[in-house]
Structures are given as C-alpha cells and as structure tokens.
Design an enzyme around this catalytic site. Structure first.
Site, PDB file in Angstrom:
ATOM      1  N   ASP A  18       0.819  -1.224   0.000  1.00 26.31           N
ATOM      2  CA  ASP A  18       0.000   0.000   0.000  1.00 26.31           C
ATOM      3  C   ASP A  18       0.846   1.264   0.000  1.00 26.31           C
ATOM      4  OD1 ASP A  18      -2.393  -1.405   0.119  1.00 26.31           O
ATOM      5  OD2 ASP A  18      -2.498  -1.343   2.311  1.00 26.31           O
ATOM      6  N   ARG A  98      -0.701   3.642  17.019  1.00 24.70           N
ATOM      7  CA  ARG A  98      -1.168   4.645  16.052  1.00 24.70           C
ATOM      8  C   ARG A  98      -0.988   6.090  16.505  1.00 24.70           C
ATOM      9  NH1 ARG A  98       0.111   1.255  12.581  1.00 24.70           N
ATOM     10  NH2 ARG A  98      -1.491  -0.110  11.732  1.00 24.70           N
ATOM     11  N   SER A 178      -3.005  -9.674   6.195  1.00 23.27           N
ATOM     12  CA  SER A 178      -2.545  -8.341   6.560  1.00 23.27           C
ATOM     13  C   SER A 178      -2.026  -8.426   7.987  1.00 23.27           C
ATOM     14  CB  SER A 178      -3.710  -7.362   6.455  1.00 23.27           C
ATOM     15  OG  SER A 178      -3.429  -6.223   7.237  1.00 23.27           O
TER      16      SER A 178
HETATM   17  N1  ARG Z   1      -8.210  -4.828  14.744  1.00 26.72           N
HETATM   18  C1  ARG Z   1      -7.021  -4.245  15.278  1.00 26.72           C
HETATM   19  C2  ARG Z   1      -7.251  -2.829  15.696  1.00 26.72           C
HETATM   20  O1  ARG Z   1      -8.106  -2.185  15.161  1.00 26.72           O
HETATM   21  C3  ARG Z   1      -5.838  -4.369  14.357  1.00 26.72           C
HETATM   22  C4  ARG Z   1      -5.953  -3.616  13.051  1.00 26.72           C
HETATM   23  C5  ARG Z   1      -4.844  -3.900  12.069  1.00 26.72           C
HETATM   24  N2  ARG Z   1      -4.822  -5.299  11.743  1.00 26.72           N
HETATM   25  C6  ARG Z   1      -4.105  -5.876  10.749  1.00 26.72           C
HETATM   26  N3  ARG Z   1      -4.123  -7.165  10.677  1.00 26.72           N
HETATM   27  N4  ARG Z   1      -3.410  -5.149   9.914  1.00 26.72           N
HETATM   28  O2  ARG Z   1      -6.583  -2.335  16.548  1.00 26.72           O
END
Ligand code: ARG
Length: 420
Positions: A18, A98, A178
């Site tokens: 990406d 994040r 992913s």
């Molecule tokens: N569901 C998790 C969250 O929202 C992880 C998101 C990213 N997951 C991934 N397999 N790239 O915190």
C-alpha cells in the site's frame, strides 16, 4: 471545498504494498514531493531495505525514527497500569502504536516545513480514525491524505499499478494476510481468516512457535513491578524495551498470547482478527494479580470501570483527548502501591499468576487465617450481618406484601369478568 494540491507530503511508510504504491500515486496525482517516514515501534523485519526502496520509488527522502522506548514508556506502561484489554481480550497493540506514529508524522512534517501528511489506512478500519483524529488534534494546519481510502484499488489493482509504473515492491511474495506488528503484539487478518468459522492456520503465528514445540512442563517466572511498572523479569532488571522483548520471548515459547477474536470496529462492523501478544498477555495477568493484593476493594471496583473506558477510548482513537488524560491521571494515582513481585506459571498456551507479594499487601494473615493465630473479631460478625442484610429484608418484605396485594386485585378482577 477544494484545497490546493499539497507541495510536500510526509507519508507514514511501512514498506508494504500500500505505502509503496502510495509514494508514486501521491506524486502523480498531486505533483507533490513525498518524504517517506518509518516509525520503529518494534516491528520485526528489515526497515532499512524498505527505506532504500522508498528512495528508488521516488521519495525525495526516506527516514526512520526509532520510537521504541517512547512507545513502551509513554503508551504501553500507561495501558498496562489500566489493565487495557479491548472487549476483555485484545491488548490494543495496534491501537496503541497509532497515536505515536501520528504524532511522529506531525512532528516530522512540521520540522520539514511540509504542508501535508499521508497514511495507508483503508476506509473501513479503525486505524484511519486513530490517525485522522490524532493528526487533526495535534496539527490541524496539515492536510491529511489517505490514498488507499481514495484510490479504490484492490490488491490486484495495486500490484498492476506497481508493475505499470515501475514501482518496486518487496521481493518476497506478499502474504495473503494483513499483518501489523509492534512490541506489544501482532495483529493478523484477511485471507482465510475472514471466515470466522475457519480455525486459524499455524502459519499465521510467528512469536509463539508450533504447539508441538511448547515445553511439556510448566515454567514459573517472576515479574517485579515498581509503582505499576514492570522493572525485572526472572530476577533480572531490564530497560523498558528489553523487558517487553524478554516477556515476548519467555511467554511466546510456551504459546501464550494467541487470541482469536470477532471484534466490533469503530465504524460499526464486526470483523475477525487474530492476535499474538505473548508479552502483553503475561504482563497484564501479572499486573492485574498484583493489584488484587494491594488495592482496597472500593478502589479496585471503581478502577475496573475506568480501565474499561480507557481501553474503549484507546481503541476508538481518543489517545490525545482530555478524557484519556483524565483517566490516566486517575490510574496513575492508584499505582503508587502496585509494587511487588508476581510469579507467573507459563504452560501450553496459558499464563496464570500463582504467587504475589508486596510490601503494600493488604492481605492481613492474622485476619485471614483459619489457624490459631486468628485475630478476626468473630463476635462482631453477627451484628454486622444483621445491618448489612437490612436493605434486602426490607425490600423483600415490601415486595412480598405488594405481590400479595396485586394477587388479590388480580383475582378480584377475574371474579367479575365483563361486569360493566
Ligand atoms: N483490529 C485491530 C485494531 O483495530 C488491528 C488492526 C490492524 N490489523 C491488521 N491485521 N493489519 O486495533
């Protein structure tokens, strides 16, 4: 409202498909210069090769910020103090990284005089919410681009775009899953895992070995805390990053921390996600066990509500908001006594606290013992129970009385059907 195309975009760059495609796409669509920024939060796999690739793909600059220690001390330790588990199971590994990545992105953009930032999140995940909310809060003057949300390409489209535009992507075949990874754990979704009824295949796991390699006998491991923060493992004092890594290794060896969860996303959908968080799960178990020894009942009960709200808020992207700050201030105020040692037993995918000791222990042996040293004032128990049970006796008596009255009225009504 259309704003002018950005001149210079700082892109949160992972080296994956990406964000590799995004470098070129942003450049072509907006004519902007792109700086690729990788933030090291303990993801494994080589980042330096990815940086070279970003330059070859047209980034004017590619830089790496080592944020591992900040990640642990500013984000993971407060989450641990709040026993943070989303929906009771997910240690929030992705969610906690994040806001730090967003803050680093904003700081870098400001330092470089860039006018925009970009991230590779899709339009239906939680991460776009976390990035956008954090960026809007910390640097409202910056334009936010989310190419993947905008361009509407699926994986095959992206690979074709990369081919057509000479974008160099990772040599290894892209995994069907992913994966997002940092010191607090791995998140794995997509591919076969999208079917919530399909058991997770062994190939998705990386830190927990194969079940046939998990040791056949249990191991006991001491974790020492000072004011809610883990400082030593197995009697050895470790710095924050080394401590988390050591816990991942020690607990991962026993298969601890595999989580298979159908979770509720911020945008309202349910999705199936697998996690591998050995160190986080073991540390959370240890921290929680120590709190049960040192926090008074009322405080523990009230804190459980704060902890829950904290976890939801982190999940929803509220890290830089005033509620999170206030909840953390409360949690901090509870941690001065969370000092002591917990013994964990690791065995075949499970972790349990089997011992706990603290100079602040509220467990009084003379009060708790059934032995001859017992100093509990038994004679007060009768009076205490009499008053303690009073509200229930009152309510029950009243309830029984009104039920009897309703019963009489009911039967009276039945006696005169259609009397009018
Ligand atoms: N569901 C998790 C969250 O929202 C992880 C998101 C990213 N997951 C991934 N397999 N790239 O915190």
């Amino acid at each position: 409202m259309t704003s002018p195309a950005p001149r210079h975009v700082v892109l949160a760059y992972s080296g994956g498909l990406d964000t590799s495609v995004a470098i070129r796409w942003i450049h072509e669509k907006y004519g902007s210069e792109v700086t690729a920024l990788s933030v090291d939060v303990g993801q494994e796999g080589e980042l330096t090769g990815a940086l070279d690739r970003a330059r070859r793909n047209g980034a004017r600059e590619a830089r790496l910020v080592d944020a591992k220690e900040t990640f642990v001390t500013e984000f993971l330790w407060p989450a641990l103090a709040a026993n943070a588990l989303y929906q009771g199971v997910y240690p929030l590994s992705t969610a906690l990284a994040r806001p730090l990545i967003a803050r680093t992105l904003a700081e870098t953009a400001i330092a470089l005089g860039a006018d925009a930032v970009a991230h590779g999140c899709t339009g239906k995940g939680n991460d776009q919410v976390r990035f956008d909310v954090a960026l809007q809060t910390l640097a409202p003057q910056l334009t936010i681009l989310a190419p993947v949300r905008e361009w509407n390409m699926n994986r095959e489209d992206e690979i074709r775009y990369a081919k057509d535009h000479g974008v160099e992507i990772r040599a290894t075949t892209e995994s069907p899953y992913s994966v997002d990874e940092n010191l607090w754990g791995r998140s794995i979704e997509g591919g076969r895992l999208e079917d919530p009824d399909a058991p997770p295949p062994e190939e998705i796991f990386d830190w927990t070995g194969h079940p046939s390699d998990w040791p056949k006998s249990p191991e006991e491991l001491e974790v020492e805390f000072e004011e809610g923060i883990p400082v030593a493992v197995g009697g050895k004092r470790l710095g924050p990053v080394d401590l988390v890594r050591e816990m991942n290794r020690r607990a991962g060896r026993h298969g601890v921390g595999r989580i298979d969860h159908v979770e509720d996303r911020v945008v309202g959908i349910k999705s199936r996600e697998n996690y591998e968080c050995p160190g986080a799960v073991a540390l959370l178990e240890a921290h929680r066990a120590l709190e049960t020894l040192v926090l008074p009942r009322e405080l523990q009960q009230f804190k459980a509500g704060v902890d829950r709200r904290f976890a939801d808020l982190v999940y929803e992207g509220g890290w830089f908001g005033p509620l999170r700050a206030a909840l953390s201030a409360f949690v901090d105020a509870t941690q001065s006594v969370v000092t002591g040692v917990v013994t964990l037993r690791l065995f075949q995918g499970s972790v349990r606290a089997v011992g706990r000791r603290s100079e602040f222990s509220l467990l009084s042996p003379e009060l708790a013992t059934y032995g001859t040293a017992d100093r509990f004032p038994h004679e007060y128990a009768v009076g205490f129970i009499h008053l303690y049970g009073l509200p229930n006796r009152l309510a029950h008596a009243k309830g029984a009385k009104s039920k009897a009255e309703r019963g009489r009225r009911g039967s009276a009504a039945r006696e005169v059907p259609g009397a009018a």
